[in-house]
Design a protein around this motif. Sequence first.
Motif, PDB file in Angstrom:
ATOM      1  N   ALA A 139      51.852  -0.771  11.994  1.00 26.48           N
ATOM      2  CA  ALA A 139      53.159  -0.576  12.638  1.00 26.48           C
ATOM      3  C   ALA A 139      53.078   0.270  13.902  1.00 26.48           C
ATOM      4  O   ALA A 139      53.876   0.108  14.817  1.00 26.48           O
ATOM      5  CB  ALA A 139      54.137   0.064  11.657  1.00 26.48           C
ATOM      6  N   THR A 140      52.097   1.175  13.946  1.00 28.23           N
ATOM      7  CA  THR A 140      51.958   1.990  15.160  1.00 28.23           C
ATOM      8  C   THR A 140      50.639   1.670  15.851  1.00 28.23           C
ATOM      9  O   THR A 140      49.702   1.149  15.245  1.00 28.23           O
ATOM     10  CB  THR A 140      51.986   3.506  14.838  1.00 28.23           C
ATOM     11  OG1 THR A 140      51.019   3.804  13.822  1.00 28.23           O
ATOM     12  CG2 THR A 140      53.356   3.938  14.356  1.00 28.23           C
ATOM     13  N   GLY A 141      50.591   1.992  17.137  1.00 24.07           N
ATOM     14  CA  GLY A 141      49.385   1.749  17.915  1.00 24.07           C
ATOM     15  C   GLY A 141      49.219   2.783  19.009  1.00 24.07           C
ATOM     16  O   GLY A 141      50.168   3.478  19.368  1.00 24.07           O
ATOM     17  N   SER A 142      47.972   2.861  19.490  1.00 24.10           N
ATOM     18  CA  SER A 142      47.689   3.800  20.580  1.00 24.10           C
ATOM     19  C   SER A 142      47.713   3.037  21.894  1.00 24.10           C
ATOM     20  O   SER A 142      47.054   2.013  22.030  1.00 24.10           O
ATOM     21  CB  SER A 142      46.299   4.405  20.453  1.00 24.10           C
ATOM     22  OG  SER A 142      45.968   4.636  19.122  1.00 24.10           O
ATOM     23  N   ILE A 143      48.425   3.563  22.834  1.00 25.05           N
ATOM     24  CA  ILE A 143      48.414   3.003  24.183  1.00 25.05           C
ATOM     25  C   ILE A 143      47.683   4.010  25.062  1.00 25.05           C
ATOM     26  O   ILE A 143      48.067   5.190  25.087  1.00 25.05           O
ATOM     27  CB  ILE A 143      49.851   2.764  24.691  1.00 25.05           C
ATOM     28  CG1 ILE A 143      50.512   1.698  23.803  1.00 25.05           C
ATOM     29  CG2 ILE A 143      49.851   2.367  26.164  1.00 25.05           C
ATOM     30  CD1 ILE A 143      51.941   1.390  24.169  1.00 25.05           C
ATOM     31  N   PRO A 144      46.614   3.557  25.735  1.00 22.65           N
ATOM     32  CA  PRO A 144      45.845   4.507  26.550  1.00 22.65           C
ATOM     33  C   PRO A 144      46.759   5.282  27.501  1.00 22.65           C
ATOM     34  O   PRO A 144      47.612   4.694  28.161  1.00 22.65           O
ATOM     35  CB  PRO A 144      44.870   3.601  27.311  1.00 22.65           C
ATOM     36  CG  PRO A 144      44.716   2.392  26.427  1.00 22.65           C
ATOM     37  CD  PRO A 144      46.052   2.210  25.759  1.00 22.65           C
ATOM     38  N   GLY A 145      46.588   6.595  27.533  1.00 18.01           N
ATOM     39  CA  GLY A 145      47.390   7.424  28.432  1.00 18.01           C
ATOM     40  C   GLY A 145      48.658   7.955  27.795  1.00 18.01           C
ATOM     41  O   GLY A 145      49.335   8.792  28.373  1.00 18.01           O
ATOM     42  N   ARG A 146      48.998   7.444  26.625  1.00 19.21           N
ATOM     43  CA  ARG A 146      50.196   7.945  25.943  1.00 19.21           C
ATOM     44  C   ARG A 146      49.741   8.717  24.712  1.00 19.21           C
ATOM     45  O   ARG A 146      48.815   8.301  24.019  1.00 19.21           O
ATOM     46  CB  ARG A 146      51.092   6.779  25.499  1.00 19.21           C
ATOM     47  CG  ARG A 146      51.462   5.828  26.630  1.00 19.21           C
ATOM     48  CD  ARG A 146      52.689   6.309  27.383  1.00 19.21           C
ATOM     49  NE  ARG A 146      53.890   6.243  26.546  1.00 19.21           N
ATOM     50  CZ  ARG A 146      54.660   5.166  26.456  1.00 19.21           C
ATOM     51  NH1 ARG A 146      54.365   4.065  27.117  1.00 19.21           N
ATOM     52  NH2 ARG A 146      55.743   5.198  25.696  1.00 19.21           N
ATOM     53  N   SER A 147      50.407   9.837  24.444  1.00 19.09           N
ATOM     54  CA  SER A 147      49.902  10.651  23.330  1.00 19.09           C
ATOM     55  C   SER A 147      50.473  10.171  21.994  1.00 19.09           C
ATOM     56  O   SER A 147      51.563   9.609  21.928  1.00 19.09           O
ATOM     57  CB  SER A 147      50.217  12.127  23.555  1.00 19.09           C
ATOM     58  OG  SER A 147      51.598  12.331  23.393  1.00 19.09           O
TER      59      SER A 147
ATOM     60  N   GLY B 287      47.405  -1.105  16.686  1.00 16.77           N
ATOM     61  CA  GLY B 287      46.089  -0.607  16.309  1.00 16.77           C
ATOM     62  C   GLY B 287      45.683   0.661  17.007  1.00 16.77           C
ATOM     63  O   GLY B 287      46.374   1.170  17.882  1.00 16.77           O
ATOM     64  N   THR B 288      44.533   1.142  16.639  1.00 17.49           N
ATOM     65  CA  THR B 288      44.051   2.409  17.181  1.00 17.49           C
ATOM     66  C   THR B 288      42.867   2.159  18.106  1.00 17.49           C
ATOM     67  O   THR B 288      42.059   3.040  18.356  1.00 17.49           O
ATOM     68  CB  THR B 288      43.625   3.356  16.041  1.00 17.49           C
ATOM     69  OG1 THR B 288      42.741   2.642  15.178  1.00 17.49           O
ATOM     70  CG2 THR B 288      44.813   3.809  15.233  1.00 17.49           C
TER      71      THR B 288
END
Length: 442
Positions: free
Chosen positions: A191-199, A148-149
């Motif tokens: 399928a994709t997600g945001s991980i804090p600190g990763r672009s 997730g985003t």
Amino acid sequence: MSEAVHIKGGRLIDGTGAAPVDADVLTVGDQIVAVGPEAASHRDAANATVVDATAKTVMPGLIDCHVHSTFDDVSSNDELFFHREPAMVTLTAAQNMQKLLRAGVTSFVDPDTAHGVGPALRDAIEAGVVEGPRMATGVQALLTAVGGTAGRLIPDEGTVGYAQIVNSIDEIVMWTRRHIKHGADWIKIHATGSIPGRSGELLVWSLDELKASCDTAHALGVPVMAHCRSSESVLAAAQAGVDLILHASFIDDDGLQAVLDSGATICPTFTFLANLADFGESVGASPGMEAIFRGEISATAKMMRKAYDAGVRIVCGSESGFALTPYGHWHGRELEVFVDQLELTPLEAITCATRNGAWAMRMDGELGTIEVDKRADVVVVDGDPLADIAVLNDRRRLDAVVSRGRLVDLDRPWPTRGNLPGWRVGNWASEILTWDRAYGER
Ligand SMILES: [Zn+2]
């Protein structure tokens, strides 16, 4: 007796990709019964309501393949996940559905719905409880715990808002089946997600996990779509058998080959990015985002053109339901981006938004073109979209909307509402009140 509508004297773009012709259209109930000179001589023409389309364009209603019907023009993940309870989500969605119809959208696909209310909303529309376009819907999006985003707002397990967290192949199989049991037309995977600190967004599903959902859904005759905002996620989704790839951001040659091999369809959904890039500043969106999104659009558009030329089916989606893409305002904008960035002809863009969309509605061959025996979803536009595609994103140019054979009342005031307690997240301030800010240098 079924209502009949005779649309007279217009220039017809039939949605098949054919060049426009002058032709009348006659609908009876939810069916197109005559196109061309036969319309006037048809036995039902005598009792039909006449729509004068002289010097106007007649075309299929738009099919928006990416609408979040339950998000209510939300402005943050906090609001979306933690300030929205099911009853009010459903009631506001019911009001918002009118806006789609009155913007010329006669069908839409909703990937995932807050609290999983999608099937109920779809059935209420179908039964006439709620006025809205035809709807094909998912229940909730399947997210791994890093999916997730919304970063760390997503819990490690369980259900929140539009998200269902899945942590093992067993859970993936179980929730895919449960969503189908609850009436899903589509299974949605994030399928994709945001991980804090990763672009950027990262692929957060394994190939086996993706396959588990696809195989389970396909065994029950239900297709799967996946939100993919990285090149590796497009590749993995196509390899796993995902039927519809949303965004397909940064798709590369390997991804394109996998999409060609699997026969997947792509819904690029540039509208949200384009709105943020072009108008974000005027609504106070975080500065600095414009360049990022403009880069994503141009990188992806080049490859999307390549995909289109190679024969990939492309559909149109607006991602309506966010503050940057409110319902009823931007459903024609994707076609503009297709013309400007992909350099499709306006006619090709219209085919993406009509005939191609019927496939995503799971009504391929029944919907999205104006031909005898097809469903009766027709719009009349005061203008020539082949000369200026932007007329399709201007509601004032919409003269008539026929949905399931019925004329939609476009003369009523646009739906509005007063304050709903606790519904919107109010910010105390958009900037920090330091002493310097208050008093300046002393
Ligand atoms: Zn979306």
